[in-house]
Design a protein around this motif. Sequence first.
Motif, mmCIF file in Angstrom:
data_model
loop_
_atom_site.group_PDB
_atom_site.id
_atom_site.type_symbol
_atom_site.label_atom_id
_atom_site.label_comp_id
_atom_site.label_asym_id
_atom_site.label_seq_id
_atom_site.Cartn_x
_atom_site.Cartn_y
_atom_site.Cartn_z
ATOM 1 N N GLU A 68 -8.707 -4.858 -67.261
ATOM 2 C CA GLU A 68 -9.894 -5.214 -68.298
ATOM 3 C C GLU A 68 -10.393 -3.883 -68.843
ATOM 4 O OE1 GLU A 68 -12.174 -8.991 -66.517
ATOM 5 O OE2 GLU A 68 -11.946 -7.104 -65.160
ATOM 6 N N PHE A 69 -10.477 -3.814 -70.260
ATOM 7 C CA PHE A 69 -10.918 -2.519 -70.901
ATOM 8 C C PHE A 69 -11.219 -2.984 -72.269
ATOM 9 C CE2 PHE A 69 -6.577 -1.928 -71.181
ATOM 10 C CZ PHE A 69 -6.255 -1.397 -72.395
ATOM 11 N N ASP A 70 -11.965 -1.997 -72.851
ATOM 12 C CA ASP A 70 -12.388 -2.059 -74.272
ATOM 13 C C ASP A 70 -12.399 -0.779 -74.998
ATOM 14 O OD1 ASP A 70 -14.992 -1.325 -73.594
ATOM 15 O OD2 ASP A 70 -15.655 -3.295 -73.766
ATOM 16 N N SER A 71 -12.881 -0.659 -76.228
ATOM 17 C CA SER A 71 -12.955 0.785 -76.828
ATOM 18 C C SER A 71 -13.959 1.572 -76.314
ATOM 19 C CB SER A 71 -13.521 0.557 -78.228
ATOM 20 O OG SER A 71 -12.324 -0.166 -78.657
ATOM 21 N N ASN A 72 -14.762 1.254 -75.149
ATOM 22 C CA ASN A 72 -15.562 2.203 -74.412
ATOM 23 C C ASN A 72 -14.895 3.055 -73.371
ATOM 24 O OD1 ASN A 72 -18.082 1.375 -75.393
ATOM 25 N ND2 ASN A 72 -17.864 -0.476 -74.212
ATOM 26 N N VAL A 73 -13.462 2.674 -73.393
ATOM 27 C CA VAL A 73 -12.618 3.467 -72.419
ATOM 28 C C VAL A 73 -12.435 4.729 -72.921
ATOM 29 C CG1 VAL A 73 -10.460 2.753 -73.345
ATOM 30 C CG2 VAL A 73 -10.822 3.219 -70.974
ATOM 31 N N LEU A 74 -12.526 5.103 -74.197
ATOM 32 C CA LEU A 74 -12.410 6.308 -75.152
ATOM 33 C C LEU A 74 -12.565 7.406 -74.098
ATOM 34 C CD1 LEU A 74 -12.745 5.323 -78.711
ATOM 35 C CD2 LEU A 74 -10.431 5.880 -77.266
ATOM 36 N N LEU B 79 -5.631 0.198 -79.618
ATOM 37 C CA LEU B 79 -5.510 0.650 -81.113
ATOM 38 C C LEU B 79 -6.207 1.914 -81.200
ATOM 39 C CD1 LEU B 79 -4.019 0.889 -83.983
ATOM 40 C CD2 LEU B 79 -6.201 -0.809 -84.521
ATOM 41 N N ASP B 80 -7.306 2.043 -80.534
ATOM 42 C CA ASP B 80 -8.522 3.108 -80.829
ATOM 43 C C ASP B 80 -7.885 4.410 -79.860
ATOM 44 O OD1 ASP B 80 -10.052 2.110 -82.636
ATOM 45 O OD2 ASP B 80 -11.522 1.353 -81.100
ATOM 46 N N MET B 81 -7.264 3.863 -78.724
ATOM 47 C CA MET B 81 -6.744 5.172 -77.731
ATOM 48 C C MET B 81 -5.389 5.559 -78.517
ATOM 49 S SD MET B 81 -7.107 2.959 -74.209
ATOM 50 C CE MET B 81 -6.614 4.272 -72.986
ATOM 51 N N TYR B 82 -4.609 4.709 -78.976
ATOM 52 C CA TYR B 82 -3.604 5.002 -79.751
ATOM 53 C C TYR B 82 -3.903 5.987 -80.928
ATOM 54 C CZ TYR B 82 0.678 5.157 -82.793
ATOM 55 O OH TYR B 82 1.719 5.461 -83.508
ATOM 56 N N LEU C 50 -2.383 9.749 -72.085
ATOM 57 C CA LEU C 50 -1.688 9.639 -70.656
ATOM 58 C C LEU C 50 -1.967 8.466 -69.818
ATOM 59 C CD1 LEU C 50 -2.727 13.580 -69.830
ATOM 60 C CD2 LEU C 50 -0.352 12.579 -70.176
ATOM 61 N N ILE C 51 -3.153 7.805 -70.080
ATOM 62 C CA ILE C 51 -3.427 6.533 -69.141
ATOM 63 C C ILE C 51 -2.817 5.451 -69.957
ATOM 64 C CG2 ILE C 51 -5.716 5.950 -70.731
ATOM 65 C CD1 ILE C 51 -6.732 5.522 -67.587
ATOM 66 N N LEU C 52 -2.681 5.366 -71.119
ATOM 67 C CA LEU C 52 -1.759 4.383 -71.882
ATOM 68 C C LEU C 52 -0.222 4.532 -71.142
ATOM 69 C CD1 LEU C 52 -2.964 3.922 -75.583
ATOM 70 C CD2 LEU C 52 -3.094 2.431 -73.550
ATOM 71 N N ASP C 53 0.297 5.653 -71.133
ATOM 72 C CA ASP C 53 1.356 6.114 -70.666
ATOM 73 C C ASP C 53 1.565 5.664 -69.102
ATOM 74 O OD1 ASP C 53 2.377 7.004 -73.079
ATOM 75 O OD2 ASP C 53 2.437 8.969 -72.564
ATOM 76 N N ARG C 54 0.546 5.831 -68.406
ATOM 77 C CA ARG C 54 0.561 5.334 -66.930
ATOM 78 C C ARG C 54 0.800 3.784 -66.893
ATOM 79 N NH1 ARG C 54 -4.113 6.732 -62.836
ATOM 80 N NH2 ARG C 54 -3.407 5.792 -60.778
#
Length: 283
Positions: free
Chosen positions: A209-215, A254-257, A266-270
């Motif tokens: 679970e995560f949302d845009s607060n992860v940025l 999307l926001d992370m991208y 890096l965390i998306l790639d992980r």
Amino acid sequence: DGFLFLEFKDGKGRSFASYYEPMSARKSEWKGLCDKYFQKGKALDAIESCIDDVKKEIGAPRHARKVVLTLPEPVPNQKDWGELNGRQLDFSNEADRINACKWYIDYAIDRFKKAQFENISLDGFYWIAEEATNSRTILNEIGAYMRSLGYKFYWIPYWNASGYNLWKKLGFDTAFLQPNHFFSKDIPDIRLDQACNTARKFGMGLEMEFDSNVLYEKEDSYYSRLESYINAFENNGVFEESSIAYYSGTKGILDMYRSNSIENTLILDRIAGHILNRRSRGV
């Protein structure tokens, strides 16, 4: 390998499950919810087009991507849902609640078949109520009806939700457990280990679970909360052994991208690396 479409509210004061709004969604809102999934350029059609685009770069996938659609909960005692077969339904009656669900299932299947998608297939339906408090007596018949048509019944109860450990007896084919860790910094990381153990004990999958607060660049970033999920899933063998649902609230991915912070990439790639490894192993 699949995409779940879910919605709790219609945005106009009615909800598709108990407790979210004072008023419950009617037949017109149920139909409207399903129709939105088939809008040109959005939702299902957007995934269809996206896969077409990616095919040109990396070739066709080995199989169609699965799609799971929301099945609203017929909220107990609702009187204004609407008519079916010329009769006003009354949700104080279990048979009426079940028949409303069967109507929705039939309507969604018919729309999906008529859409004639090439890259996605309808795999089943998702019970939007995240607890079984108000509907445990109708779920078995609803699940049996889906399976008679060749579809699966999915559920993702929240942490310690009513009936979560009885998901098989309730009639679901697959259930994922929500750790509910990401959204509150007051919840210690041990919750994730507890969730992994609980899911293993009851034969459930797990939800990341995560949302845009992860940025990473946000002043009050929850980035480390997502890192904790990945670490716990690695340490508990979840990526190797379990089914996994990924919840990206608001526009998290999307926001992370779009972010300029390399940490988000890096965390998306992980995560993507784990998904790729799971696909190569057929998990």
